[in-house]
Design an enzyme around this catalytic site. Structure first.
Site, mmCIF file in Angstrom:
data_model
loop_
_atom_site.group_PDB
_atom_site.id
_atom_site.type_symbol
_atom_site.label_atom_id
_atom_site.label_comp_id
_atom_site.label_asym_id
_atom_site.label_seq_id
_atom_site.Cartn_x
_atom_site.Cartn_y
_atom_site.Cartn_z
ATOM 1 N N SER A 104 0.818 -1.208 0.000
ATOM 2 C CA SER A 104 0.000 0.000 0.000
ATOM 3 C C SER A 104 0.855 1.263 0.000
ATOM 4 O O SER A 104 1.639 1.490 -0.908
ATOM 5 C CB SER A 104 -0.950 -0.049 1.204
ATOM 6 O OG SER A 104 -1.927 0.949 1.138
ATOM 7 N N ASP A 247 -2.446 6.204 -3.477
ATOM 8 C CA ASP A 247 -1.275 5.597 -2.860
ATOM 9 C C ASP A 247 -0.810 4.444 -3.739
ATOM 10 O O ASP A 247 -1.312 4.252 -4.842
ATOM 11 C CB ASP A 247 -1.560 5.147 -1.427
ATOM 12 C CG ASP A 247 -2.602 4.038 -1.356
ATOM 13 O OD1 ASP A 247 -3.420 3.932 -2.294
ATOM 14 O OD2 ASP A 247 -2.609 3.279 -0.370
ATOM 15 N N ASP A 249 -1.108 1.200 -3.947
ATOM 16 C CA ASP A 249 -2.025 0.199 -4.495
ATOM 17 C C ASP A 249 -3.387 0.786 -4.823
ATOM 18 O O ASP A 249 -4.311 0.058 -5.177
ATOM 19 C CB ASP A 249 -2.169 -0.995 -3.547
ATOM 20 C CG ASP A 249 -2.931 -0.668 -2.274
ATOM 21 O OD1 ASP A 249 -2.943 0.511 -1.876
ATOM 22 O OD2 ASP A 249 -3.503 -1.596 -1.664
ATOM 23 N N ASP A 251 -5.869 1.974 -3.169
ATOM 24 C CA ASP A 251 -7.096 1.723 -2.416
ATOM 25 C C ASP A 251 -7.498 2.956 -1.618
ATOM 26 O O ASP A 251 -8.499 2.944 -0.905
ATOM 27 C CB ASP A 251 -6.980 0.497 -1.508
ATOM 28 C CG ASP A 251 -5.930 0.642 -0.417
ATOM 29 O OD1 ASP A 251 -5.164 1.620 -0.428
ATOM 30 O OD2 ASP A 251 -5.875 -0.257 0.452
#
Length: 453
Positions: A104, A247, A249, A251
């Site tokens: 992440s 960010d 990833d 999410d």
């Protein structure tokens, strides 16, 4: 012994904490735990596997694929794709497991492994515990035709793009929800470097892209949702309507308005909650937010007749509270926003489309967020502290109680261990920045003195 799984999967230093051997073992254990729970009953199991742009993701995704296939699971390897894209494809392809290799927003040397069950939902605590307990256990290895296959499936990324664009069209009630909008997007050199800008363009926006040249080493490196200064400067310099940042990833999503001012997850949640309330899409006129959300959000929602249900920190806990109450919107100050009609997890690309649609259809982002005031908030991360004693150390808890008593109804104090990193978070809100800083500094000093290892 500390749990291997944190609030967002298993995470640590790649090739030291998160090794290829661990990746194989986790994949095998997950396959067998889900099989034992009847997830694969009557059919050959299938998994969707994706990753972010970290160089370590290449060997870790290969290891996960090997582990799943060795356990008899067919693997669709979608390559680089945001976490919510893997969650969506897990549901849309009727897969039994989704796996994402990502850390992440963490720095590049870290990596992680997180799982989704059928339908694209994160695993609950009991399943994660069962997977940990299964690690290293003997198992009956399939052979011959029972061994799983591994199939590259990069084309499925377009299915995700079409999904989020369709969601934005439905939300806004128009085929071109971002028409006329000038937007800057910071992709953090991460998993949304291609699909994020592609979705915004498909929705009708004029898009300027920043930090979308991943090389395996530059993900989150001074860019993305945790480093917004460059985005703010670019939005102002280009005269754009707003900017959005993902960010690593994707999410999560944060934004800046046309003046370069940061619009955090609380403001985004409030903006979407007010919009959904007006359209009748905010189920039970309720928003789910975590303990970290600002008191200003609570006050703004109360004034609008919107209730707030508090959850634990982490979008999985937000989602659990949403599912338990049948609620349609929830999220975190950090930018994890879940709109239940369209997603099963935090989705930064979807969030950027919905925020953009609001601006394209009405006032500036700054004006639309004006009613959602933010009280001064100070967050101090105390590294190297013993997270297990946060709630049991009497001196620490006495200091927390004293700060709460001093602030009364004019502020808020929260002390909690991080679920993904070796630190303790001290958060204080107060009417003035000076009061917030003073109480936060004092509490952080107590934590360092009492809990530092």
């Amino acid at each position: 012994m500390a749990r291997l799984f944190g609030t967002d999967g298993v995470r640590g230093l790649a090739n030291r904490d998160i090794t290829a051997e661990l990746a194989v073992d986790l994949a095998v254990a997950a396959a067998f735990v889900l099989a034992e729970r009847g997830e694969f009953a009557g059919h050959r199991p299938r998994a969707v596997l994706g990753r972010d742009t970290r160089v370590s993701g290449q060997f870790l995704s290969s290891a996960v694929a090997a582990g799943l296939a060795s356990a008899g699971v067919d693997v669709l390897d979608v390559g680089v794709l945001p976490t919510p894209g893997v969650a969506y494809l897990t549901a849309s392809t009727d897969a039994d497991i989704g796996v994402v290799i990502s850390a992440s927003h963490n720095p590049m040397p870290d990596n992680g492994i997180k799982f989704f069950s059928r339908g694209g939902h994160k695993l609950d605590d009991a399943v994660e515990v069962a997977i940990e307990d299964r690690l290293g256990a003997d198992w009956d290895r399939p052979t011959g035709a029972a061994v799983g296959t591994i199939s590259p499936a990069p084309g499925l990324a377009e299915d995700y793009v079409q999904h989020v664009v369709s969601a934005a069209r439905s939300f806004a009630g128009t085929d071109t929800p971002l028409a006329g909008l000038s937007i800057v997007v910071d992709a953090a050199h991460g998993a949304a470097s291609i699909v994020g800008p592609r979705a915004l363009v498909a929705a009708g926006a004029d898009v300027h892209v920043m930090h979308a040249e991943p090389n395996g080493h530059n993900i989150n490196d001074g860019v993305g949702s945790t480093h917004l200064d460059g985005l703010s400067e670019t939005v102002v310099a280009r005269g754009a309507d707003l900017g959005v940042a993902y960010d690593g990833d994707a999410d999560r999503c944060l934004a800046v308005d046309h003046t370069g001012a940061v619009v955090n997850g609380d403001a985004i949640m409030g903006l979407l909650a007010l919009s959904m309330q007006r359209s009748g899409a905010l189920y039970h006129d309720t928003l789910v937010a975590t303990l970290m959300s600002n008191l200003g959000l609570h006050r703004a929602m109360q004034a609008a007749g919107i209730a707030i249900v508090e959850s634990g920190v982490g979008d999985r806990y937000v989602l659990e509270a949403m599912r338990d109450g049948g609620f349609s919107l929830g999220g975190e100050q950090s930018g994890h926003i879940i709109v239940a009609d369209y997603a099963t997890t935090g989705d930064g690309v979807l969030t950027s489309l919905l925020v953009g649609a609001q601006v394209a259809a009405g006032d500036s982002l700054r004006d639309q967020c004006a009613s959602i005031a933010t009280l001064p908030q100070v967050l101090i991360n105390v590294a190297g502290a013993d997270r297990t004693r946060v709630y049991s150390d009497e001196v620490v808890q006495e200091a927390v109680a004293a700060a709460r008593s001093a602030l009364g109804d004019s502020g808020r104090v929260l002390l909690r261990p991080s679920g993904t990193e070796s630190l303790v978070r001290v958060m204080v809100e107060a009417t003035t920045a000076e009061d917030a800083q003073r109480h936060a500094d004092a509490l952080a000093d107590v934590v360092r003195a009492r809990l530092t290892l």
